[in-house]
Design a protein around this motif. Structure first.
Motif, PDB file in Angstrom:
ATOM      1  N   ALA A 363       5.605  -2.050  -6.022  1.00  0.00           N
ATOM      2  CA  ALA A 363       5.948  -1.071  -7.050  1.00  0.00           C
ATOM      3  C   ALA A 363       5.846  -1.736  -8.416  1.00  0.00           C
ATOM      4  N   ARG A 364       5.255  -1.014  -9.356  1.00  0.00           N
ATOM      5  CA  ARG A 364       5.099  -1.507 -10.733  1.00  0.00           C
ATOM      6  C   ARG A 364       4.421  -2.875 -10.767  1.00  0.00           C
ATOM      7  N   GLY A 365       3.452  -3.047  -9.852  1.00  0.00           N
ATOM      8  CA  GLY A 365       2.678  -4.276  -9.836  1.00  0.00           C
ATOM      9  C   GLY A 365       3.391  -5.474  -9.256  1.00  0.00           C
ATOM     10  N   LYS A 366       4.559  -5.289  -8.651  1.00  0.00           N
ATOM     11  CA  LYS A 366       5.330  -6.400  -8.109  1.00  0.00           C
ATOM     12  C   LYS A 366       5.588  -6.191  -6.618  1.00  0.00           C
ATOM     13  N   THR A 367       5.670  -7.294  -5.894  1.00  0.00           N
ATOM     14  CA  THR A 367       6.051  -7.243  -4.482  1.00  0.00           C
ATOM     15  C   THR A 367       7.563  -7.227  -4.385  1.00  0.00           C
ATOM     16  N   LEU A 368       8.098  -6.141  -3.828  1.00  0.00           N
ATOM     17  CA  LEU A 368       9.547  -6.001  -3.703  1.00  0.00           C
ATOM     18  C   LEU A 368      10.056  -6.347  -2.311  1.00  0.00           C
ATOM     19  N   GLY A 369       9.188  -6.248  -1.328  1.00  0.00           N
ATOM     20  CA  GLY A 369       9.656  -6.534   0.020  1.00  0.00           C
ATOM     21  C   GLY A 369       8.589  -6.267   1.055  1.00  0.00           C
ATOM     22  N   LEU A 370       9.030  -6.123   2.299  1.00  0.00           N
ATOM     23  CA  LEU A 370       8.136  -5.935   3.434  1.00  0.00           C
ATOM     24  C   LEU A 370       8.815  -5.052   4.467  1.00  0.00           C
ATOM     25  N   LEU A 371       8.062  -4.090   4.996  1.00  0.00           N
ATOM     26  CA  LEU A 371       8.531  -3.272   6.116  1.00  0.00           C
ATOM     27  C   LEU A 371       7.842  -3.766   7.380  1.00  0.00           C
ATOM     28  N   TYR A 372       8.634  -4.143   8.374  1.00  0.00           N
ATOM     29  CA  TYR A 372       8.113  -4.714   9.622  1.00  0.00           C
ATOM     30  C   TYR A 372       8.509  -3.806  10.777  1.00  0.00           C
TER      31      TYR A 372
END
Length: 582
Positions: A363-372
């Protein structure tokens, strides 16, 4: 000149060939001029629900026309429009993911559209292409409304999922036809259009409820309309294929509705913990019996940290570096089946018999996390599992997009809020926040008949620090004082930068005696604040303080501040480095 003519001719031939291939791909689905089908109506209705528009329709564009397969929200009876005046033709040729037009009756592309001319009050229309498996744009999924608007990122994402589901429905429809003459079996009499059914509310398989609440068995209706009965040869196989198809579509529709519910909750989330809870709850609903986890990126430690899990036997580390995940390295969904030749992510704790999805949350060009997500769907060749895998990929990707957008909005809101109430240099609350908070605290203690203390602090000879060490050193001193106050006050106390080198401390529940005691302790402790500048320590800090309490020195926030200011001025007049009670 001849070269230019040749280039134009080659380009024209290439475009002509592409259009021929597109039209051939459309004809292979045998969808044109068929009657209404509930599965398409439900998908169109779901598109309207997602976009919050009253009108939605699914169309297909052939050589000369745009033909309407499903129209929800209108009763114009219009079934087709000329291609040169159609909106769908613009949609399939538009290079972006979505074509959106506000005030279409004023736009050159849409003002001649017969459908829009039937509804001149329409102020918004948007369309997404229906892209079949070879990349040909064969039609459009469109929504329209009577108010100008812009589709949000999450709405476009959900509409793309619905558009993909329309194509999946076409593929499944065609797969049934490969065994014989299924198109009549899926066709409903064009003279008997089904009523507008609304969004399905029931989890009961093979039954879609109308707005009246009446259940209609779609499978039996198709059998009756097609004239299929138990005495026909292969009728049992056809019945089973159709029932399986309807079951899959209704399962997919229920998942889309769950995504819409999740989206509404995520948009209303106030903090990150609420997002984690919503994603966990809806992961259990969307993928019952499956195992997964939500990881959040800690940009300070540069690691992914697990904040939520569901299911049993999670086969992933709870903390890992971003380089250990292929999805984060590639910046897109990474799916792995149990084949030993697959590229497994290094954060997995076991790779045997492990099918899984990793989806980056961006979001907004940034990595916020990961869904596994560990998947129980086996990619068995020749079965319907491949279609299920494609659809699951759409759902997991959409979940990750929605969660990332919610987290991004929360972080953005927090940043704006911090900017509005905090002083950027010291990290303390700013003057505006202090004044509003003091008014609220005065009202509260007046109702509850409680004490309230206030200390106004000014750094003595601050100008000399700037003149001697420079303004950068002065800023370092102010930051150090801010850290000192944050470490020295109670949790319920409020420390603010009042302006320049002045600070205000609000002490709820503190009597005059306690406030004076606190002031004396702070006055002594602050002398130990030392700031290192260019290899040496600056002179120790001395401050003057003015002490007041409610309501002895003022019955309002304004009067308390005025009293504290006078006490501070008196402390400075008496020689500084002292405490004066108003």
């Amino acid at each position: 000149m001849n070269r230019d003519i040749d280039n134009v001719r080659k380009t024209s031939m290439r475009l002509h060939d592409e259009e021929v291939e597109r039209f051939r791909a459309l004809l292979e689905y045998n969808i044109l001029d068929t009657g209404p089908e509930p599965c398409f109506d439900e998908l169109a209705r779901l598109a309207g629900y997602v976009s919050k528009t009253p009108i939605a329709f699914i169309t297909f564009v052939d050589e000369n026309r745009e033909w309407f397969k499903s129209v929800i929200g209108t009763d114009s009876g219009l079934r087709e429009v000329p291609r040169d005046k159609s909106f769908g033709a613009y949609v399939i040729n538009h290079p972006e993911d979505v074509l959106s037009v506000s005030r279409p009756m004023e736009d050159e592309r849409t003002r001649q559209n017969p459908f829009l001319q039937s509804y001149p009050d329409i102020k918004f229309i948007a369309g997404l292409p229906l892209i079949e498996r070879n990349g040909h744009r064969i039609g459009s999924l469109c929504v329209a409304g009577f108010q100008p608007k812009d589709l949000s990122y999450e709405q476009v994402s959900l509409l793309q999922t619905i558009a993909g589901n329309v194509v999946l429905q076409l593929e499944q429809r065609r797969s049934v036809s490969d065994s014989g003459e299924p198109v009549p079996a899926l066709r409903i009499n064009a003279d008997r259009a089904l009523p507008d059914r609304g969004i399905p509310k029931s989890d009961e398989p093979n039954v879609i409820h109308a707005l009246t609440g009446e259940g209609v068995d779609i499978g039996e209706k198709i059998f009756r309309e097609a004239g299929i009965d138990g005495e026909e040869e292969n009728s049992s196989a056809i019945r089973k294929d159709i029932q399986d198809l309807i079951g899959r579509l209704e399962k997919q529709n229920r998942k889309l509705i769950l995504l819409c519910e999740m989206d509404e909750l995520l948009q209303s989330s106030h903090d990150e913990e609420e997002v984690y809870t919503i994603v966990t709850n809806y992961s259990n609903k969307l993928f019952p019996g499956e195992t997964g986890a939500l990881f959040i990126f800690n940009d300070i430690l540069n690691i992914l940290e697990c904040v939520s899990t569901w299911g049993d036997n999670l086969k992933s580390e709870s903390e890992f570096l971003p380089d250990k995940c292929w999805a984060l390295r590639l910046g897109r969904l990474h799916y792995v089946n149990s084949s030993p030749t697959e590229l497994y992510c290094q954060h997995l704790t076991g790779t045997s018999n492990n099918d899984y999805y990793c989806v980056p949350m961006l979001a907004r060009g940034k990595t916020l996390g990961l869904l596994y997500l560990q998947s129980g769907i086996q990619n068995t060749e020749g079965s319907g599992s491949e279609r299920e895998l494609v659809y699951t990929s759409h759902i997991v990707s959409t979940m990750a997009k929605l969660a990332a957008l919610a987290l991004g909005n929360i972080k953005h809101h927090e940043a704006l809020q911090n900017y509005a109430i905090y002083d950027s240099l010291t990290g303390l609350f700013n003057r505006r926040y202090m004044e509003e908070t003091l008014k609220r605290e005065v009202s509260r203690v007046a109702r509850n008949k409680e004490p309230l203390g206030l200390i106004m602090v000014d750094i003595d000879h601050f100008k000399q620090y700037n003149d001697t060490y420079g303004h950068a050193a002065g800023d370092m001193l102010l930051r150090s004082i801010g850290e000192f106050f944050k470490d020295s006050i109670r949790r319920e106390d409020i420390a603010c930068r009042y302006g320049g080198e002045e600070f205000v401390l609000i002490l709820p529940g503190s009597s005059l005696e306690n406030t004076c005691r606190r002031a004396e302790q702070l006055h002594e402790d602050i002398k130990r604040v030392r700031v290192r500048h260019r290899g040496s320590f600056m002179n120790s800090v001395e401050v003057s303080m003015g002490v007041v309490v409610f309501s002895e020195h003022g019955s309002s926030a304004e009067l308390l501040l005025e009293s504290a200011d006078r006490a501070l001025y008196k402390a400075k007049a008496l020689g500084r480095n002292r405490i004066v009670v108003a």
